[in-house]
Motif scaffolding. Structure first.
Motif, PDB file in Angstrom:
ATOM      1  N   LEU A  56       0.834  -1.202   0.000  1.00  0.00           N
ATOM      2  CA  LEU A  56       0.000   0.000   0.000  1.00  0.00           C
ATOM      3  C   LEU A  56       0.872   1.257   0.000  1.00  0.00           C
ATOM      4  O   LEU A  56       0.577   2.228  -0.696  1.00  0.00           O
ATOM      5  CB  LEU A  56      -0.931  -0.003   1.210  1.00  0.00           C
ATOM      6  CG  LEU A  56      -1.852   1.212   1.354  1.00  0.00           C
ATOM      7  CD1 LEU A  56      -2.761   1.363   0.137  1.00  0.00           C
ATOM      8  CD2 LEU A  56      -2.685   1.098   2.636  1.00  0.00           C
ATOM      9  N   GLY A  57       1.941   1.229   0.774  1.00  0.00           N
ATOM     10  CA  GLY A  57       2.833   2.379   0.831  1.00  0.00           C
ATOM     11  C   GLY A  57       3.515   2.651  -0.494  1.00  0.00           C
ATOM     12  O   GLY A  57       3.592   3.802  -0.946  1.00  0.00           O
ATOM     13  N   LYS A 141      11.819  -5.109   9.781  1.00  0.00           N
ATOM     14  CA  LYS A 141      12.535  -4.141   8.953  1.00  0.00           C
ATOM     15  C   LYS A 141      11.596  -2.986   8.610  1.00  0.00           C
ATOM     16  O   LYS A 141      10.834  -3.042   7.657  1.00  0.00           O
ATOM     17  CB  LYS A 141      13.069  -4.807   7.675  1.00  0.00           C
ATOM     18  CG  LYS A 141      13.843  -3.864   6.746  1.00  0.00           C
ATOM     19  CD  LYS A 141      15.021  -3.215   7.445  1.00  0.00           C
ATOM     20  CE  LYS A 141      15.757  -2.267   6.511  1.00  0.00           C
ATOM     21  NZ  LYS A 141      16.836  -1.526   7.196  1.00  0.00           N
ATOM     22  N   TYR A 142      11.694  -1.934   9.397  1.00  0.00           N
ATOM     23  CA  TYR A 142      10.877  -0.748   9.181  1.00  0.00           C
ATOM     24  C   TYR A 142      11.379   0.005   7.948  1.00  0.00           C
ATOM     25  O   TYR A 142      12.566  -0.012   7.643  1.00  0.00           O
ATOM     26  CB  TYR A 142      10.960   0.162  10.408  1.00  0.00           C
ATOM     27  CG  TYR A 142      10.383   1.542  10.204  1.00  0.00           C
ATOM     28  CD1 TYR A 142       9.029   1.781  10.380  1.00  0.00           C
ATOM     29  CD2 TYR A 142      11.197   2.606   9.800  1.00  0.00           C
ATOM     30  CE1 TYR A 142       8.505   3.052  10.177  1.00  0.00           C
ATOM     31  CE2 TYR A 142      10.679   3.870   9.594  1.00  0.00           C
ATOM     32  CZ  TYR A 142       9.333   4.091   9.782  1.00  0.00           C
ATOM     33  OH  TYR A 142       8.816   5.341   9.574  1.00  0.00           O
ATOM     34  N   ALA A 147       5.742   3.131   6.481  1.00  0.00           N
ATOM     35  CA  ALA A 147       5.134   4.275   7.164  1.00  0.00           C
ATOM     36  C   ALA A 147       4.065   4.922   6.290  1.00  0.00           C
ATOM     37  O   ALA A 147       2.988   5.302   6.759  1.00  0.00           O
ATOM     38  CB  ALA A 147       6.206   5.303   7.532  1.00  0.00           C
ATOM     39  N   ILE A 148       4.355   5.045   4.994  1.00  0.00           N
ATOM     40  CA  ILE A 148       3.388   5.645   4.072  1.00  0.00           C
ATOM     41  C   ILE A 148       2.150   4.759   3.956  1.00  0.00           C
ATOM     42  O   ILE A 148       1.022   5.254   3.836  1.00  0.00           O
ATOM     43  CB  ILE A 148       4.035   5.886   2.690  1.00  0.00           C
ATOM     44  CG1 ILE A 148       5.131   6.949   2.815  1.00  0.00           C
ATOM     45  CG2 ILE A 148       2.994   6.314   1.661  1.00  0.00           C
ATOM     46  CD1 ILE A 148       5.977   7.121   1.562  1.00  0.00           C
ATOM     47  N   GLY A 149       2.349   3.443   4.011  1.00  0.00           N
ATOM     48  CA  GLY A 149       1.212   2.522   4.002  1.00  0.00           C
ATOM     49  C   GLY A 149       0.317   2.729   5.218  1.00  0.00           C
ATOM     50  O   GLY A 149      -0.918   2.783   5.110  1.00  0.00           O
ATOM     51  N   LEU A 186       7.746   7.625  12.781  1.00  0.00           N
ATOM     52  CA  LEU A 186       6.670   7.785  11.817  1.00  0.00           C
ATOM     53  C   LEU A 186       6.459   9.253  11.464  1.00  0.00           C
ATOM     54  O   LEU A 186       6.289   9.610  10.300  1.00  0.00           O
ATOM     55  CB  LEU A 186       5.367   7.194  12.364  1.00  0.00           C
ATOM     56  CG  LEU A 186       5.162   5.682  12.245  1.00  0.00           C
ATOM     57  CD1 LEU A 186       3.850   5.295  12.900  1.00  0.00           C
ATOM     58  CD2 LEU A 186       5.166   5.263  10.794  1.00  0.00           C
ATOM     59  N   THR A 187       6.441  10.095  12.488  1.00  0.00           N
ATOM     60  CA  THR A 187       6.195  11.519  12.288  1.00  0.00           C
ATOM     61  C   THR A 187       7.217  12.127  11.334  1.00  0.00           C
ATOM     62  O   THR A 187       6.861  12.857  10.401  1.00  0.00           O
ATOM     63  CB  THR A 187       6.244  12.269  13.631  1.00  0.00           C
ATOM     64  OG1 THR A 187       5.259  11.712  14.511  1.00  0.00           O
ATOM     65  CG2 THR A 187       5.959  13.742  13.436  1.00  0.00           C
ATOM     66  N   LYS A 188       8.485  11.838  11.549  1.00  0.00           N
ATOM     67  CA  LYS A 188       9.541  12.397  10.699  1.00  0.00           C
ATOM     68  C   LYS A 188       9.418  11.907   9.257  1.00  0.00           C
ATOM     69  O   LYS A 188       9.568  12.693   8.301  1.00  0.00           O
ATOM     70  CB  LYS A 188      10.913  12.026  11.263  1.00  0.00           C
ATOM     71  CG  LYS A 188      11.250  12.731  12.579  1.00  0.00           C
ATOM     72  CD  LYS A 188      12.607  12.295  13.112  1.00  0.00           C
ATOM     73  CE  LYS A 188      12.933  13.003  14.416  1.00  0.00           C
ATOM     74  NZ  LYS A 188      14.236  12.556  14.978  1.00  0.00           N
TER      75      LYS A 188
END
Length: 247
Positions: A56-57, A141-142, A147-149, A186-188
């Motif tokens: 999705l990301g 593995k981030y 994060a965009i997903g 996530l915020t950054k």
């Protein structure tokens, strides 16, 4: 003797340009190149594991970054070429992303609760199992695309809250803490994502303005250098004067 078989960035770029030999529109060239490199470095990492949120990301980032690409058919051709170069299944990416979109549209509040508390009172499978497994996996593995997903899910689940900067920051920190990703991570990454979208839109608008200005310039030059055009304009003016009761 051990032979290193890990694909390089050069391998991926070469395969991309082989699959899409046309020049990429200058407005989008840099962002597409950066996305290609980013995904390459992610998928060759030994700790990377494919999941639908990554799908999705990636599809969301690509579609947002290439919005307005002309000709439009080239946009999807570029995505296909990227997937081929990265050894990713394009159809699976699209299908998994669409399933998550359908899920969050059916149960927006429950998806938001799952992402912020790991709890849900309705069946959100397979998302429930994926989210809980990620939260429990210390070696997960981030990536920015993951994060965009997550952000894409939240945009659909809580559009009004996500549109407000302070609420968005609050929700992203909550999700980051719940999934053991770090509250600021996530915020950054989402701030960077939104900033990149703004820059692409600005470049796209600037290019559109330049094209329009060039079109008007050509029209003026044509009017000055084309005698037939000038004659037509003079005849039109004469005709109007003859028909006018004030003439």
């Amino acid at each position: 003797m051990i032979v290193n078989t890990v694909r390089t960035v050069s391998d991926t770029k070469r395969d991309f340009h082989k699959a899409f030999p046309k020049p990429v529109n200058s407005v989008y060239r840099r962002v597409i190149d950066e996305l290609l490199v980013e995904v390459h470095l992610l998928v060759v990492n030994q700790n990377f594991a494919y999941d639908p949120i990554f799908a999705l990301g990636l599809t969301t980032a690509f579609d947002k970054f290439t919005a307005g690409y002309q000709p439009e058919a080239d946009s999807q051709a570029i995505f296909t070429a990227m997937c081929q170069a990265l050894l990713l299944d394009r159809d699976r990416l699209r299908q998994d992303a669409e399933r998550l979109n359908e899920l969050v549209m059916r149960s927006p509040g429950e998806v938001k609760n799952l992402l912020t508390t790991l709890e849900s009172v309705v069946n959100l499978d397979p998302l429930t199992g994926q989210i809980r497994a990620i939260a429990a996996n210390q070696k997960f593995k981030y990536s920015r695309l993951f994060a965009i997903g997550l952000y894409a899910l939240l945009e659909t689940a809580e559009p009004e809250a996500i549109a407000k900067n302070d609420r968005r920051q609050e929700i992203l920190k909550q999700v980051g803490t719940t999934l053991n990703l770090g509250e600021d991570r996530l915020t950054k990454d989402i701030d960077l994502y939104c900033s990149t979208l703004e820059k692409v839109e600005q470049s796209r608008q600037m290019m559109a303005d330049l094209v329009e200005a060039e079109r008007k310039k050509r029209e003026k030059l044509t009017a000055k250098t084309d005698p037939q055009s000038s004659e037509n304009q003079d005849n039109s003016s004469t005709s109007e004067n003859q028909e006018s009761p004030l003439a």
